[in-house]
Design a protein around this motif. Structure first.
Motif, PDB file in Angstrom:
ATOM      1  N   ALA A 110       0.929  -1.167  -0.020  1.00 15.72           N
ATOM      2  CA  ALA A 110       0.077   0.001   0.120  1.00 15.72           C
ATOM      3  C   ALA A 110       0.735   1.372  -0.104  1.00 15.72           C
ATOM      4  O   ALA A 110       1.854   1.282   0.717  1.00 15.72           O
ATOM      5  CB  ALA A 110      -0.772   0.174   1.468  1.00 15.72           C
ATOM      6  N   ASP A 120      -1.212  -3.848  -1.043  1.00 12.06           N
ATOM      7  CA  ASP A 120      -2.360  -3.767  -1.882  1.00 12.06           C
ATOM      8  C   ASP A 120      -1.607  -3.354  -3.225  1.00 12.06           C
ATOM      9  O   ASP A 120      -0.406  -3.346  -3.239  1.00 12.06           O
ATOM     10  CB  ASP A 120      -3.474  -2.837  -1.396  1.00 12.06           C
ATOM     11  N   SER A 122      -1.812  -0.524  -4.820  1.00  6.51           N
ATOM     12  CA  SER A 122      -1.967   1.101  -5.116  1.00  6.51           C
ATOM     13  C   SER A 122      -0.663   1.408  -5.878  1.00  6.51           C
ATOM     14  O   SER A 122      -0.557   2.430  -6.578  1.00  6.51           O
ATOM     15  CB  SER A 122      -2.386   1.756  -4.044  1.00  6.51           C
ATOM     16  N   ASP A 123       0.378   0.669  -5.570  1.00  3.63           N
ATOM     17  CA  ASP A 123       1.809   1.107  -6.071  1.00  3.63           C
ATOM     18  C   ASP A 123       1.733   0.938  -7.659  1.00  3.63           C
ATOM     19  O   ASP A 123       1.952   1.849  -8.504  1.00  3.63           O
ATOM     20  CB  ASP A 123       2.816   0.511  -5.250  1.00  3.63           C
ATOM     21  N   GLY A 126      -0.900   2.659  -9.958  1.00  4.72           N
ATOM     22  CA  GLY A 126      -0.598   3.914  -9.946  1.00  4.72           C
ATOM     23  C   GLY A 126       0.580   4.321 -11.103  1.00  4.72           C
ATOM     24  O   GLY A 126       0.432   5.109 -11.716  1.00  4.72           O
ATOM     25  N   ALA A 322      -6.883  -1.948  -5.418  1.00  2.00           N
ATOM     26  CA  ALA A 322      -6.443  -0.341  -5.535  1.00  2.00           C
ATOM     27  C   ALA A 322      -7.668   0.266  -5.802  1.00  2.00           C
ATOM     28  O   ALA A 322      -8.390  -0.025  -6.412  1.00  2.00           O
ATOM     29  CB  ALA A 322      -5.464  -0.297  -6.475  1.00  2.00           C
ATOM     30  N   SER A 324      -9.010   4.218  -7.278  1.00  2.00           N
ATOM     31  CA  SER A 324      -8.418   5.290  -8.137  1.00  2.00           C
ATOM     32  C   SER A 324      -9.243   6.441  -7.468  1.00  2.00           C
ATOM     33  O   SER A 324     -10.466   6.543  -8.146  1.00  2.00           O
ATOM     34  CB  SER A 324      -8.792   4.944  -9.330  1.00  2.00           C
ATOM     35  N   GLY A 330     -12.709   0.771  -9.445  1.00  4.70           N
ATOM     36  CA  GLY A 330     -11.304   0.831  -9.570  1.00  4.70           C
ATOM     37  C   GLY A 330     -10.739   0.596 -10.836  1.00  4.70           C
ATOM     38  O   GLY A 330     -11.397   0.535 -11.855  1.00  4.70           O
ATOM     39  N   LEU A 356      -7.274  -3.512   0.707  1.00  6.08           N
ATOM     40  CA  LEU A 356      -6.481  -2.498   0.913  1.00  6.08           C
ATOM     41  C   LEU A 356      -5.613  -2.369   2.405  1.00  6.08           C
ATOM     42  O   LEU A 356      -6.040  -2.654   3.033  1.00  6.08           O
ATOM     43  CB  LEU A 356      -7.081  -0.997   0.891  1.00  6.08           C
TER      44      LEU A 356
END
Lengths: 393, 319
Positions: A110, A120, A122-123, A126, A322, A324, A330, A356
């Motif tokens: 995360a 999670d 998110s990395d 992105g 993730a 957004s 997502g 998450l």
């Protein structure tokens, strides 16, 4: 001889790196991928690899040095997670734009804030527009296998793109599983020697790399880059087949688990797919036609293949690890329904944002998703298009 | 033996003419003098900045040597990555793997980074410090024009006190930049690297000799070159070499080197000139000559120059 031994995900990645024996690694430690860097540093210290290991002072310098080292002419690898990947952000785009096939293992974690070291996506979600190929592995074996294939995929003449090989932080990176470790020689033979294009160390043929590129050419260069992702998709398929022929474990853009006759399909990536397989088994015993689409390649995004796979589904649940922020769904959901809509398909779909910051996902919760799908299929559309799985309040 | 003027003049140009740097810009002068100082193969990296944008406008390039630009804050990490790959191939060759055919086994490759003061003093300082500590073999040349010129003359930590820039403007209340510049050369010397120096484009022998020394070292080396920018300094373009000489003569920019920890002056003005001789020709200091506040500022600047000069003399064992 190939052997089967218990290994953590991080150890498996380090083992693959040892066998790949890259020319250079520039890396900076960050939880939960630190152990890979440590283990590899020990391989260097013990003379088990020939790699020039550069223990840089930040992830930004790590990716800068990796990009430059690849441009100099050689095979380069790197490892990171979460905020480390975020610090590389600027350079990720440049690595891809310079068409340098740097191989980066991302142990998914995360992004801050608040700070959280657990899994999670998110990395890497992105970084999805940075131009890197992204492969997501479900377990320790896939983390190992994907990394070896990543080298071949990224370096292919018609691809020449950097590759992220992703595995779930802690859930896979710190879990022991039985790993089939292939022979060093077999891995070396599979990846072959590195063939650089326009290496900077070629003094006789000096090139200028990374110039100022304005309105008169930049757009064409970006369009040229765009066109590499078609061959990249083909490379993922062909290298996955070749890997299967060599080592007995074939790979593709996705794994189809009980999908042939499935009415209710969950679509997910990485370790959640393992949990979902248990749920599918349970439901199949009850006569529910449940199936799982485990996406392996998120970049390039295999729209056509996803459409073909989902065409007979009655309802689909798309699971994003993730958020957004500011979007209504997502990222995996958004791209999937765009593909379905473009193909004229009107399958009822819903989106689950789950897990998450490392929140556990249980088989029971996934069974619950399939129960939702049965209802959605009957009603023709979801009452709640987006749900946060297992969140309180 | 250092190259003499005739030998230097016969060295093939590694940065050709036809680039789009401004008339009078100090940067190409410095780059050429540095690159003339070795006949070995050189690979160069630049950070984002005037040199990069003006010498490589696609599809043209002014570089006759391999050159790379990745980003603004990473010139040191970039050159370190290239050097790391070279060393990797050399190490493999030492163990019996043939060198790639594009690497000359008999040559001694050199690695040089050119970066402005923005990319060196400020946003790229971490990268430079890290690469230096790790001991890569490179020469890092700071083309120090004392502000962010490429983005339109904004202050940097290299901008001297009193200097007018667009983010430290001379106004009716505040007369330009309020802080002294960072002493980056001393910061780099504190890294205990094998070779650190300050130079100017106005004394070719000083700069080429320092570059020759730096290129001969198998380790990190750093030369901070005061590089006049006629546009940002509001200076007549033909004054570039002369103004850099005045910086040395006023001791606003002393010429020295630190070799294996030994500080040594490489130029000692016969008569230390007052800083006004250096300030007055430059429009960026014009406001300091208008009123009492400006005079007070000049006084502070003179005191600082004296303090730093005496500190340097002491370090060089000249006092």
């Amino acid at each position: 001889m190939p052997e089967v031994k218990p290994m953590e995900g991080n150890q498996a990645v380090a083992e693959a790196m040892r066998q790949i024996n890259p020319d250079a690694v520039a890396a900076y430690p960050i939880t939960p991928s630190t152990e890979i860097v440590q283990t590899f540093a020990q391989f260097v210290a013990d003379g088990e690899v020939d790699t020039n290991f550069v223990a840089v002072e930040s992830e930004h310098s790590a990716m800068s040095a990796c990009t430059a080292a690849a441009a100099a002419g050689g095979r380069v690898m790197n490892v990171t997670s979460a905020n480390g990947l975020a610090l590389m952000w600027e350079i990720l785009y440049i690595t891809a734009s310079l068409r340098q096939p740097v191989i980066l293992t991302v142990v998914n974690r995360a992004l801050s804030g608040n700070i959280n070291i657990h899994c999670d996506h998110s990395d890497t979600m992105g970084a999805r527009d940075a131009g890197w190929i992204q492969l997501y592995g479900e377990n320790v074996q896939e983390a190992y296998d994907n990394l070896i294939q990543a080298v071949v995929i990224g370096e292919r003449e018609d691809v020449r793109l950097p590759v992220m090989s992703c595995l779930d932080g802690f859930l896979v990176s710190h879990s022991y599983e039985l790993l089939q470790v292939e022979d060093d020689e077999a891995v070396q033979e599979f990846i072959g020697p590195y063939q650089p294009r326009y290496p900077l160390l070629d003094i006789e043929n000096p090139i200028t790399m990374g110039p100022l590129d304005l309105w008169d050419f930049y757009f064409e260069h970006k369009r040229d880059q765009w066109e590499a992702y078609g061959p990249a998709k083909q490379a993922i398929i062909e290298v996955g087949q070749a890997f299967g022929e060599e080592f007995g474990r074939p790979y593709g853009l996705m794994e189809k688990y009980h999908l042939d006759d499935a009415d209710f399909v969950v679509m997910a990536m990485s370790s959640m797919a393992g949990t979902a397989k248990d749920a599918v088994e349970t439901l199949r015993e009850d006569g529910v036609k449940a199936g799982l689409l485990k996406l392996r390649a998120f970049r390039p995004f295999p729209s056509e293949e996803i459409v073909a796979t989902l065409q007979n589904a009655a309802a689909v649940a798309i699971c994003d690890r993730a958020a957004s922020f500011g979007a209504e769904t997502g990222p995996l959901y958004a791209e999937t329904i765009a593909a379905l809509y473009s193909a004229g398909m009107q399958i009822p779909c819903c989106n689950y944002i789950y897990g998450l910051g490392g929140r556990q996902v249980t088989p029971e919760e996934i069974v619950g998703i399939y129960r939702d799908l049965e209802r959605i299929a009957a009603e023709g559309q979801p009452s709640q298009p987006l749900q946060f799985l297992g969140v309180r309040g | 033996m250092p190259k003499n003027l005739k030998q230097l003049s016969h060295t093939p140009l590694r940065l050709t003419g036809g680039h789009r740097l401004c008339p009078g810009c100090g940067e190409p002068i410095v780059v050429r003098q540095v690159l003339m100082a070795t006949d070995d193969p050189v690979i160069a990296a630049s950070c984002t900045g005037c040199l990069e944008v003006s010498t490589t406008i696609f599809p043209y390039t002014a570089w006759n040597i391999p050159w790379i630009h990745i980003a603004f804050e990473n010139a040191a990490a970039t050159i370190a990555g290239i050097e790391a790959m070279y060393k990797a191939h050399k190490a493999r060759a030492a163990k019996g793997t043939p060198l790639p055919d594009y690497i000359d086994p008999d040559a001694d490759y050199k690695f040089v980074a050119f970066a402005g003061d923005g990319g060196t003093y400020d946003i790229g300082f971490q990268s430079l410090s890290g690469a230096t500590e790790r001991g890569h073999q490179f020469l890092y040349v700071c083309l120090n024009n004392e502000a962010y010129m490429n983005t339109g003359i904004q202050r940097s930590s290299a901008t001297p006190m009193g200097g007018h820039t667009t983010t430290s403007p001379a106004g009716s209340v505040i007369p330009g930049k309020q802080q002294h510049q960072k002493d980056l050369t001393a910061c780099m010397a504190a890294h205990d690297m094998p070779y650190v120096a300050q130079s100017i484009p106005g004394r070719w022998r000083d700069l080429t000799r320092k570059a020759e020394k730096a290129f001969a070292i198998d380790g990190p080396t750093f030369i901070n070159v005061l590089t006049p920018c006629p546009l940002g300094w509001r200076l007549a373009p033909e004054m570039t070499p002369e103004i850099s000489q005045l910086a040395a003569d006023t001791c606003m920019w002393p010429l020295y080197e630190v070799e294996d920890g030994q500080w040594k002056l490489t130029y000692k003005p016969k008569e230390k000139k007052p800083i006004e001789e250096y300030l007055e020709p430059q429009g960026r200091f014009r406001h300091l000559f208008r009123d009492e506040k400006g005079a007070e500022m000049r006084q502070k600047m003179q005191e600082w120059a004296d303090y730093k000069w005496n500190q340097l003399l002491e370090r060089c064992g000249e006092q």
